[in-house]
Design a protein around this motif. Sequence first.
Motif, PDB file in Angstrom:
ATOM      1  N   ASP A   1      18.464  14.090  54.315  1.00  0.00           N
ATOM      2  CA  ASP A   1      17.618  14.303  55.471  1.00  0.00           C
ATOM      3  C   ASP A   1      18.488  14.742  56.782  1.00  0.00           C
ATOM      4  O   ASP A   1      18.093  13.900  57.750  1.00  0.00           O
ATOM      5  N   ALA A   2      19.503  15.039  56.771  1.00  0.00           N
ATOM      6  CA  ALA A   2      20.311  15.543  57.776  1.00  0.00           C
ATOM      7  C   ALA A   2      20.538  17.149  57.548  1.00  0.00           C
ATOM      8  O   ALA A   2      20.771  17.531  56.679  1.00  0.00           O
ATOM      9  N   CYS A   3      20.670  17.854  58.886  1.00  0.00           N
ATOM     10  CA  CYS A   3      21.307  19.262  58.815  1.00  0.00           C
ATOM     11  C   CYS A   3      22.863  18.909  59.296  1.00  0.00           C
ATOM     12  O   CYS A   3      23.196  18.586  60.301  1.00  0.00           O
ATOM     13  N   ILE A   4      23.525  19.503  58.269  1.00  0.00           N
ATOM     14  CA  ILE A   4      24.957  19.312  58.447  1.00  0.00           C
ATOM     15  C   ILE A   4      25.568  20.668  58.848  1.00  0.00           C
ATOM     16  O   ILE A   4      25.183  21.502  58.319  1.00  0.00           O
ATOM     17  N   PRO A   5      26.443  20.929  59.895  1.00  0.00           N
ATOM     18  CA  PRO A   5      27.055  22.177  60.280  1.00  0.00           C
ATOM     19  C   PRO A   5      28.309  22.713  59.380  1.00  0.00           C
ATOM     20  O   PRO A   5      29.030  21.880  58.845  1.00  0.00           O
ATOM     21  N   VAL A   6      28.248  23.804  59.110  1.00  0.00           N
ATOM     22  CA  VAL A   6      29.160  24.510  58.476  1.00  0.00           C
ATOM     23  C   VAL A   6      30.123  25.108  59.928  1.00  0.00           C
ATOM     24  O   VAL A   6      29.712  25.938  60.386  1.00  0.00           O
ATOM     25  N   LEU A   7      31.223  24.691  59.904  1.00  0.00           N
ATOM     26  CA  LEU A   7      32.077  24.959  61.177  1.00  0.00           C
ATOM     27  C   LEU A   7      32.723  26.322  60.947  1.00  0.00           C
ATOM     28  O   LEU A   7      33.001  26.632  59.969  1.00  0.00           O
ATOM     29  N   ASP A   8      32.540  26.728  62.239  1.00  0.00           N
ATOM     30  CA  ASP A   8      33.394  28.060  62.488  1.00  0.00           C
ATOM     31  C   ASP A   8      35.008  27.781  62.658  1.00  0.00           C
ATOM     32  O   ASP A   8      35.543  27.424  63.923  1.00  0.00           O
ATOM     33  N   VAL A   9      35.686  27.484  61.638  1.00  0.00           N
ATOM     34  CA  VAL A   9      37.065  26.924  61.956  1.00  0.00           C
ATOM     35  C   VAL A   9      38.143  27.478  62.704  1.00  0.00           C
ATOM     36  O   VAL A   9      38.569  27.155  63.642  1.00  0.00           O
ATOM     37  N   PRO A  10      38.273  29.050  62.821  1.00  0.00           N
ATOM     38  CA  PRO A  10      39.074  29.716  63.850  1.00  0.00           C
ATOM     39  C   PRO A  10      38.261  29.536  65.139  1.00  0.00           C
ATOM     40  O   PRO A  10      39.072  29.287  66.130  1.00  0.00           O
TER      41      PRO A  10
ATOM     42  N   LEU B   1      30.233  26.456  67.697  1.00  0.00           N
ATOM     43  CA  LEU B   1      31.264  26.131  66.568  1.00  0.00           C
ATOM     44  C   LEU B   1      30.628  26.113  65.288  1.00  0.00           C
ATOM     45  O   LEU B   1      31.271  25.715  64.335  1.00  0.00           O
ATOM     46  N   THR B   2      29.283  26.385  65.218  1.00  0.00           N
ATOM     47  CA  THR B   2      28.564  26.459  63.925  1.00  0.00           C
ATOM     48  C   THR B   2      28.195  27.529  63.409  1.00  0.00           C
ATOM     49  O   THR B   2      27.648  28.456  64.088  1.00  0.00           O
ATOM     50  N   LEU B   3      28.451  27.899  62.150  1.00  0.00           N
ATOM     51  CA  LEU B   3      28.297  29.320  61.384  1.00  0.00           C
ATOM     52  C   LEU B   3      26.779  29.004  60.993  1.00  0.00           C
ATOM     53  O   LEU B   3      26.098  29.810  60.797  1.00  0.00           O
ATOM     54  N   ALA B   4      26.582  27.831  60.071  1.00  0.00           N
ATOM     55  CA  ALA B   4      25.197  27.677  59.555  1.00  0.00           C
ATOM     56  C   ALA B   4      24.977  26.064  59.458  1.00  0.00           C
ATOM     57  O   ALA B   4      25.874  25.490  59.812  1.00  0.00           O
ATOM     58  N   LEU B   5      23.869  25.728  59.048  1.00  0.00           N
ATOM     59  CA  LEU B   5      23.485  24.610  58.722  1.00  0.00           C
ATOM     60  C   LEU B   5      22.884  24.213  57.412  1.00  0.00           C
ATOM     61  O   LEU B   5      22.283  25.188  56.662  1.00  0.00           O
ATOM     62  N   PHE B   6      23.438  23.155  56.469  1.00  0.00           N
ATOM     63  CA  PHE B   6      22.652  22.897  55.384  1.00  0.00           C
ATOM     64  C   PHE B   6      22.277  21.514  55.371  1.00  0.00           C
ATOM     65  O   PHE B   6      22.483  20.481  56.129  1.00  0.00           O
ATOM     66  N   ALA B   7      20.953  21.302  54.665  1.00  0.00           N
ATOM     67  CA  ALA B   7      20.129  20.124  54.444  1.00  0.00           C
ATOM     68  C   ALA B   7      20.964  18.984  53.714  1.00  0.00           C
ATOM     69  O   ALA B   7      21.372  19.623  52.470  1.00  0.00           O
ATOM     70  N   ARG B   8      21.294  17.832  53.888  1.00  0.00           N
ATOM     71  CA  ARG B   8      21.876  16.831  52.735  1.00  0.00           C
ATOM     72  C   ARG B   8      21.654  15.363  53.429  1.00  0.00           C
ATOM     73  O   ARG B   8      21.554  15.255  54.472  1.00  0.00           O
TER      74      ARG B   8
END
Length: 105
Positions: free
Chosen positions: A86-95, A77-84
């Motif tokens: 000290d955590a890796c936050i997912p960029v969700l695949d909304v469809p 369900l995750t397209l990518a991750l970004f740091a914020r």
Amino acid sequence: VFWRGDRMLPLFDLAMLTQPGFEPSADHLGVLAYQTAPKEQIRHLGIALQAPPQRIRVSDADACDWPEDYPESWKALTLALFAREDACIPVLDVPGLDSETRFRS
């Protein structure tokens, strides 16, 4: 969930992927709009939120690698991750969250 009168939206709660013995407890509802292709009909999806969403800026420099302990259930369900913070936050695949879209051939 019913939205704008009698329109029924699929509702996705990410907690069901991370919490054993999941029980719905979200206080907020986000409505996401998306298209699976240009000029296609806009679709909507409800997502359960524990808190109101926040707008933040991210750039390619914020991208992070998949942690070894990243849950397999989230990877699909995750397209990518970004740091914020000290955590890796997912960029969700909304469809991909919408089971109607996911299982359509």
